[in-house]
Design a protein around this motif. Sequence first.
Motif, PDB file in Angstrom:
ATOM      1  N   MET A  13       0.862  -1.318  -0.024  1.00 11.99           N
ATOM      2  CA  MET A  13       0.028   0.085  -0.001  1.00 11.99           C
ATOM      3  C   MET A  13       1.084   1.168  -0.016  1.00 11.99           C
ATOM      4  SD  MET A  13      -2.901   1.223   2.653  1.00 11.99           S
ATOM      5  CE  MET A  13      -3.879  -0.401   2.410  1.00 11.99           C
ATOM      6  N   SER A  14       0.604   2.316  -1.129  1.00 14.63           N
ATOM      7  CA  SER A  14       1.506   3.468  -1.011  1.00 14.63           C
ATOM      8  C   SER A  14       1.345   4.424  -0.039  1.00 14.63           C
ATOM      9  CB  SER A  14       1.185   3.908  -2.565  1.00 14.63           C
ATOM     10  OG  SER A  14      -0.047   4.454  -2.438  1.00 14.63           O
ATOM     11  N   LEU A  15       2.187   5.226   0.085  1.00 10.38           N
ATOM     12  CA  LEU A  15       1.950   6.234   1.150  1.00 10.38           C
ATOM     13  C   LEU A  15       0.729   7.119   0.830  1.00 10.38           C
ATOM     14  CD1 LEU A  15       3.219   7.815   3.741  1.00 10.38           C
ATOM     15  CD2 LEU A  15       4.380   9.166   1.922  1.00 10.38           C
ATOM     16  N   TRP A  16       0.543   7.438  -0.593  1.00 14.64           N
ATOM     17  CA  TRP A  16      -0.492   8.425  -0.579  1.00 14.64           C
ATOM     18  C   TRP A  16      -1.892   7.750  -0.508  1.00 14.64           C
ATOM     19  CZ3 TRP A  16      -2.178  12.834  -1.272  1.00 14.64           C
ATOM     20  CH2 TRP A  16      -3.399  13.244  -1.842  1.00 14.64           C
ATOM     21  N   THR A  17      -1.962   6.374  -0.785  1.00 16.26           N
ATOM     22  CA  THR A  17      -3.222   5.547  -0.273  1.00 16.26           C
ATOM     23  C   THR A  17      -3.566   5.637   1.271  1.00 16.26           C
ATOM     24  OG1 THR A  17      -2.881   4.326  -2.153  1.00 16.26           O
ATOM     25  CG2 THR A  17      -4.620   3.389  -0.628  1.00 16.26           C
TER      26      THR A  17
ATOM     27  N   ILE B 169      -2.633   8.106   3.184  1.00 18.66           N
ATOM     28  CA  ILE B 169      -2.881   9.269   3.701  1.00 18.66           C
ATOM     29  C   ILE B 169      -4.515   9.601   3.347  1.00 18.66           C
ATOM     30  CG2 ILE B 169      -2.416  11.836   3.248  1.00 18.66           C
ATOM     31  CD1 ILE B 169       0.370  11.010   2.833  1.00 18.66           C
ATOM     32  N   THR B 170      -4.801   9.238   2.334  1.00 23.27           N
ATOM     33  CA  THR B 170      -6.124   9.302   1.692  1.00 23.27           C
ATOM     34  C   THR B 170      -7.152   8.582   2.557  1.00 23.27           C
ATOM     35  OG1 THR B 170      -5.325   9.468  -0.679  1.00 23.27           O
ATOM     36  CG2 THR B 170      -7.595   9.085  -0.344  1.00 23.27           C
ATOM     37  N   GLY B 171      -6.412   7.335   3.006  1.00 20.14           N
ATOM     38  CA  GLY B 171      -7.587   6.424   3.735  1.00 20.14           C
ATOM     39  C   GLY B 171      -7.704   7.360   5.252  1.00 20.14           C
TER      40      GLY B 171
ATOM     41  N   LEU C 289     -10.883  10.409   9.116  1.00 16.32           N
ATOM     42  CA  LEU C 289     -10.948  11.813   9.817  1.00 16.32           C
ATOM     43  C   LEU C 289     -12.197  12.550   9.611  1.00 16.32           C
ATOM     44  CD1 LEU C 289      -6.951  12.778  10.183  1.00 16.32           C
ATOM     45  CD2 LEU C 289      -8.683  11.488  11.931  1.00 16.32           C
ATOM     46  N   PHE C 290     -12.330  12.656   8.085  1.00 12.81           N
ATOM     47  CA  PHE C 290     -13.610  13.518   7.528  1.00 12.81           C
ATOM     48  C   PHE C 290     -14.903  12.702   8.273  1.00 12.81           C
ATOM     49  CE2 PHE C 290     -16.918  14.243   4.688  1.00 12.81           C
ATOM     50  CZ  PHE C 290     -17.165  15.658   4.622  1.00 12.81           C
ATOM     51  N   GLY C 291     -14.904  11.338   8.063  1.00 12.46           N
ATOM     52  CA  GLY C 291     -16.183  10.812   8.656  1.00 12.46           C
ATOM     53  C   GLY C 291     -16.383  10.902  10.141  1.00 12.46           C
ATOM     54  N   LEU C 292     -15.323  10.682  10.778  1.00 10.99           N
ATOM     55  CA  LEU C 292     -15.254  10.869  12.258  1.00 10.99           C
ATOM     56  C   LEU C 292     -15.598  12.391  12.711  1.00 10.99           C
ATOM     57  CD1 LEU C 292     -12.224   8.851  13.529  1.00 10.99           C
ATOM     58  CD2 LEU C 292     -14.758   8.414  13.668  1.00 10.99           C
ATOM     59  N   GLY C 293     -15.363  13.337  12.101  1.00 13.57           N
ATOM     60  CA  GLY C 293     -15.723  14.694  12.325  1.00 13.57           C
ATOM     61  C   GLY C 293     -16.902  15.106  11.787  1.00 13.57           C
ATOM     62  N   TYR C 294     -17.394  14.330  10.647  1.00 14.77           N
ATOM     63  CA  TYR C 294     -18.753  14.654  10.137  1.00 14.77           C
ATOM     64  C   TYR C 294     -19.900  14.339  11.255  1.00 14.77           C
ATOM     65  CZ  TYR C 294     -23.018  14.523   7.107  1.00 14.77           C
ATOM     66  OH  TYR C 294     -24.138  14.511   6.565  1.00 14.77           O
TER      67      TYR C 294
END
Length: 263
Positions: free
Chosen positions: A1-5, A7-9, A14-19
Motif C-alpha cells: 500500500m502506497s503512502l498516498w493511499t 494518507i487518503t484513507g 478523519l472526515f467521517g469521524l468529524g462529520y
Amino acid sequence: MSLWTRITGWMVLLFGLGYFLLPLLGLFEFSLKARRGVYSLDAYAKVIGDPEFQATFAYSVMMALVTIIIGVLIVVPTAFWVRLKMPWARPYVEFITLLPLVIPAIVIVFGYIRLYNTSSFLPLTGTILGTNILLAMGYTVLALPYMYRAVDTGLRTIDVGTLTEAAQSLGAGWFTILGKIILPNVLVAVLSGAFLTFAIVIGEFTLAALLDRPAFGPYLQRIGANKPYEPFALSVIAFGITWACMGLIQLVTRFSKHTKAAS
C-alpha cells in the motif's frame, strides 16, 4: 500500500469521524449550558428526576422486552425451518422481512387503526391492553429485518441438519431441538438482534404517538417543544443508549469468539 493511499484513507476516516462527532459534541456542549455562565449537569438532573421521563422510559423498556420475546418466538423457528426444510422459500422470506424497511411506520399504524378500531370485529384500540398488543406487534414488524438477519446469520455458522438429525436420533422433539440445541447455538446472534430491537423501540415515535401510548419517543418530542436544554440532554441519553446496545453486541460477539477459541 502506497503512502498516498494511506494518507487518503486516514483523511477519509478523519472526515467521517468529524462529520459524525462534531455535531454530537456540539449537542453535548449545549446540553451543559442550563446554568448561565458555567457548565453543569442541571439539564440531565431535571430530565432524570422527571416522573414522566421515568414512566415513559420504563414503559418503553417493558415494550422492548415484550417485542424481543415475540420476535424471538417468531423468527427463530421460522429461520430454522426455512433453513432445514424449505431452502427454496428463503428468497421469499427475506423479501417479506425487508418490507418494513420499505413501508413507512405511519402506513402500518394507520392500517392498525383502520383494521382494529372500536367498530371492527377485533376492537383492540378500545382497551389499553389491546393497544399495547398492537404497539408490540408494530414494534416487532419494525425490528423484523434486523432480528431475522441476525438469527439467519447465526444459523449459517452451525450445521443445522446434522444437529437436528443427531437430536432426533436421541428421541428429541421439535421443541427440545429448538429450545435446547438450536437456540443456545445461535444465542449470540439472537442477542445481537435483541439489542438492535431494544434501540429501535426506545427511539420509535410514530407508532407510539398515533396509538397514544406513554412511550419514550413521544415524550422526547413533547419536551423538545417546551424546554430549551432538556431536549438536548435527552438526545444525548438516547444516543448513549443506542451506542451502548451496539457496544454490547460487539462485546457479546467478541466474548463468544474467545469462548469458542478456548474450548
